[in-house]
Scaffold this motif. Structure first.
Motif, PDB file in Angstrom:
ATOM      1  N   THR A 145      32.953  50.112  37.533  1.00 40.38           N
ATOM      2  CA  THR A 145      33.372  50.504  38.878  1.00 40.38           C
ATOM      3  C   THR A 145      32.599  51.699  39.412  1.00 40.38           C
ATOM      4  OG1 THR A 145      35.597  49.674  38.442  1.00 40.38           O
ATOM      5  CG2 THR A 145      35.380  51.239  40.242  1.00 40.38           C
ATOM      6  N   PRO A 166      40.574  52.810  44.452  1.00 40.99           N
ATOM      7  CA  PRO A 166      41.161  51.523  44.867  1.00 40.99           C
ATOM      8  C   PRO A 166      40.918  50.368  43.893  1.00 40.99           C
ATOM      9  CG  PRO A 166      40.130  52.601  46.736  1.00 40.99           C
ATOM     10  CD  PRO A 166      39.793  53.426  45.523  1.00 40.99           C
ATOM     11  N   ARG A 167      39.705  50.222  43.393  1.00 43.67           N
ATOM     12  CA  ARG A 167      39.443  49.116  42.469  1.00 43.67           C
ATOM     13  C   ARG A 167      40.172  49.323  41.144  1.00 43.67           C
ATOM     14  NH1 ARG A 167      33.728  46.477  40.355  1.00 43.67           N
ATOM     15  NH2 ARG A 167      34.548  45.883  38.329  1.00 43.67           N
ATOM     16  N   GLU A 209      42.948  51.065  40.757  1.00 49.13           N
ATOM     17  CA  GLU A 209      44.376  50.835  41.034  1.00 49.13           C
ATOM     18  C   GLU A 209      44.706  49.349  40.904  1.00 49.13           C
ATOM     19  OE1 GLU A 209      44.931  52.433  44.996  1.00 49.13           O
ATOM     20  OE2 GLU A 209      45.948  54.200  44.190  1.00 49.13           O
ATOM     21  N   LYS A 210      43.856  48.522  41.481  1.00 47.99           N
ATOM     22  CA  LYS A 210      44.059  47.067  41.406  1.00 47.99           C
ATOM     23  C   LYS A 210      43.966  46.575  39.955  1.00 47.99           C
ATOM     24  CE  LYS A 210      42.380  42.768  43.455  1.00 47.99           C
ATOM     25  NZ  LYS A 210      41.426  42.159  44.373  1.00 47.99           N
ATOM     26  N   ARG A 227      47.158  47.556  38.010  1.00 47.32           N
ATOM     27  CA  ARG A 227      48.278  46.644  38.326  1.00 47.32           C
ATOM     28  C   ARG A 227      48.105  45.318  37.589  1.00 47.32           C
ATOM     29  NH1 ARG A 227      47.414  48.610  43.479  1.00 47.32           N
ATOM     30  NH2 ARG A 227      46.405  46.684  44.134  1.00 47.32           N
ATOM     31  N   TRP A 228      46.885  44.814  37.509  1.00 49.64           N
ATOM     32  CA  TRP A 228      46.596  43.540  36.838  1.00 49.64           C
ATOM     33  C   TRP A 228      46.795  43.662  35.326  1.00 49.64           C
ATOM     34  CZ3 TRP A 228      42.574  42.393  33.375  1.00 49.64           C
ATOM     35  CH2 TRP A 228      42.404  41.037  33.074  1.00 49.64           C
ATOM     36  N   LEU A 254      36.145  42.252  40.539  1.00 49.26           N
ATOM     37  CA  LEU A 254      37.341  41.905  41.325  1.00 49.26           C
ATOM     38  C   LEU A 254      36.944  41.435  42.695  1.00 49.26           C
ATOM     39  CD1 LEU A 254      39.636  44.893  40.381  1.00 49.26           C
ATOM     40  CD2 LEU A 254      39.780  42.578  39.555  1.00 49.26           C
TER      41      LEU A 254
END
Length: 98
Positions: free
Chosen positions: A52, A72-73, A75-76, A79-80, A98
């Motif tokens: 990232t 942001p990436r 964070e995603k 969550r995954w 992603l």
């Protein structure tokens, strides 16, 4: 998995002894972080950080776990990965996008 397994500070899941793990230099070695603070992460979490962010971005703006968790990436990704068991390892070779 045991109660004494270390916790990955990025995703918050335990790191079982049979799962790939790695040390992450909060400030990249090439940017002055050699000998600096490190954190133990799941290997998959460590790979996602480096897929990232560049070394310069890590040194300049993301030299703490708290800062990394706000990207942001990432964070995603968090969550995954939180929905996966602690021993989950990606079977897809190379960098995940992603």
């Amino acid at each position: 998995m045991t109660d004494t397994d270390p916790i990955c500070p990025l995703c918050g899941r335990p790191i079982p002894p049979d799962v790939a793990q790695s040390l992450h230099h909060l400030v990249p070695k090439l940017k002055g972080g050699k000998g600096g603070p490190t954190v133990l992460l799941h290997h998959i979490c460590h790979r996602e950080i480096h897929a990232t962010l560049s070394e310069a971005e890590l040194a300049r703006s993301y030299a703490t776990i708290e800062a990394l968790r706000t990207h942001p990436r990432l964070e995603k990704f968090i969550r995954w990965i939180a929905k996966r068991p602690p021993g989950f390892q990606s079977k897809i070779p190379g960098k995940r996008r992603l």
